[in-house]
Motif scaffolding. Sequence first.
Motif, short mmCIF file in Angstrom:
data_model
loop_
_atom_site.label_atom_id
_atom_site.label_comp_id
_atom_site.label_asym_id
_atom_site.label_seq_id
_atom_site.Cartn_x
_atom_site.Cartn_y
_atom_site.Cartn_z
N GLN A 111 -2.43 -4.80 -6.90
CA GLN A 111 -1.61 -5.88 -6.39
C GLN A 111 -0.59 -5.26 -5.45
O GLN A 111 0.15 -4.35 -5.82
CB GLN A 111 -0.91 -6.64 -7.51
N ALA A 112 -0.59 -5.73 -4.21
CA ALA A 112 0.28 -5.16 -3.19
C ALA A 112 1.74 -5.51 -3.49
O ALA A 112 2.05 -6.63 -3.88
CB ALA A 112 -0.10 -5.69 -1.82
N ARG B 188 2.27 -12.07 -3.89
CA ARG B 188 1.85 -10.68 -3.71
C ARG B 188 0.32 -10.66 -3.69
O ARG B 188 -0.32 -11.01 -4.68
CB ARG B 188 2.38 -9.82 -4.85
N TRP C 139 -3.65 -9.35 -3.56
CA TRP C 139 -4.45 -8.36 -4.27
C TRP C 139 -5.39 -7.69 -3.28
O TRP C 139 -5.90 -8.33 -2.38
CB TRP C 139 -5.26 -9.02 -5.38
N ILE C 140 -5.59 -6.39 -3.48
CA ILE C 140 -6.50 -5.63 -2.62
C ILE C 140 -7.59 -5.04 -3.51
O ILE C 140 -7.30 -4.37 -4.50
CB ILE C 140 -5.76 -4.48 -1.90
N VAL D 21 -8.85 -8.41 0.88
CA VAL D 21 -7.47 -8.77 0.54
C VAL D 21 -7.45 -10.26 0.28
O VAL D 21 -7.92 -11.05 1.10
CB VAL D 21 -6.50 -8.42 1.69
N ASN E 56 -3.82 4.11 -3.60
CA ASN E 56 -2.85 3.06 -3.91
C ASN E 56 -1.42 3.54 -3.63
O ASN E 56 -0.63 2.82 -3.01
CB ASN E 56 -2.97 2.62 -5.37
N GLU F 32 1.11 2.22 -0.56
CA GLU F 32 2.44 1.69 -0.86
C GLU F 32 3.52 2.46 -0.10
O GLU F 32 4.37 1.87 0.57
CB GLU F 32 2.74 1.73 -2.35
N LEU G 139 3.04 -0.24 3.01
CA LEU G 139 3.72 -1.42 2.47
C LEU G 139 5.23 -1.29 2.50
O LEU G 139 5.94 -2.27 2.75
CB LEU G 139 3.24 -1.70 1.04
N TYR H 269 8.51 -6.09 1.54
CA TYR H 269 8.27 -5.07 0.51
C TYR H 269 9.09 -5.38 -0.74
O TYR H 269 10.30 -5.57 -0.67
CB TYR H 269 8.60 -3.69 1.05
#
Length: 132
Positions: free
Chosen positions: A2-3, A15, A17-18, A34, A110, A114, A118, A124
């Motif tokens: 989850q971004a 938020r 999801w990827i 995504v 991941n 981030e 991100l 953010y």
Amino acid sequence: MQALVLVDVDGRARRPWIAWFTDCATNAITGVAVTPVDPSRESVLAALRSAVLCEDPYGPFGGLPEKVRVDRGKDFLSRTVTAAFDLLDVTVEDLPAYTPHLKGTVEGLNRAVENMFLAALPGYARRPRLSA
């Protein structure tokens, strides 16, 4: 994953999801999807499609994997996704719960996404907020 970034989805902050597939030999991202909602078999199948196809706009990385390791996610282990892997003759290794060290490539991806991508976006989620 989850971004950790908030995006506007029909007027609501969500938020996304990827879902992605990575090649452990090259560390290339071979497929990605995504979605603004919880992960599902549809998002996994979309990511799988982009991972398997090598022609534009998907390639040059990708192709049919011999084995896929999954982390017990019900989206990756759904009957539909399992049937797709079976049709493609792909072995699925269901990793034990709470073993991120067994999927270090995707865990590293991941963290890198981030920290390097991100964190620079306006929504953010870990950025300190000004009090009103």
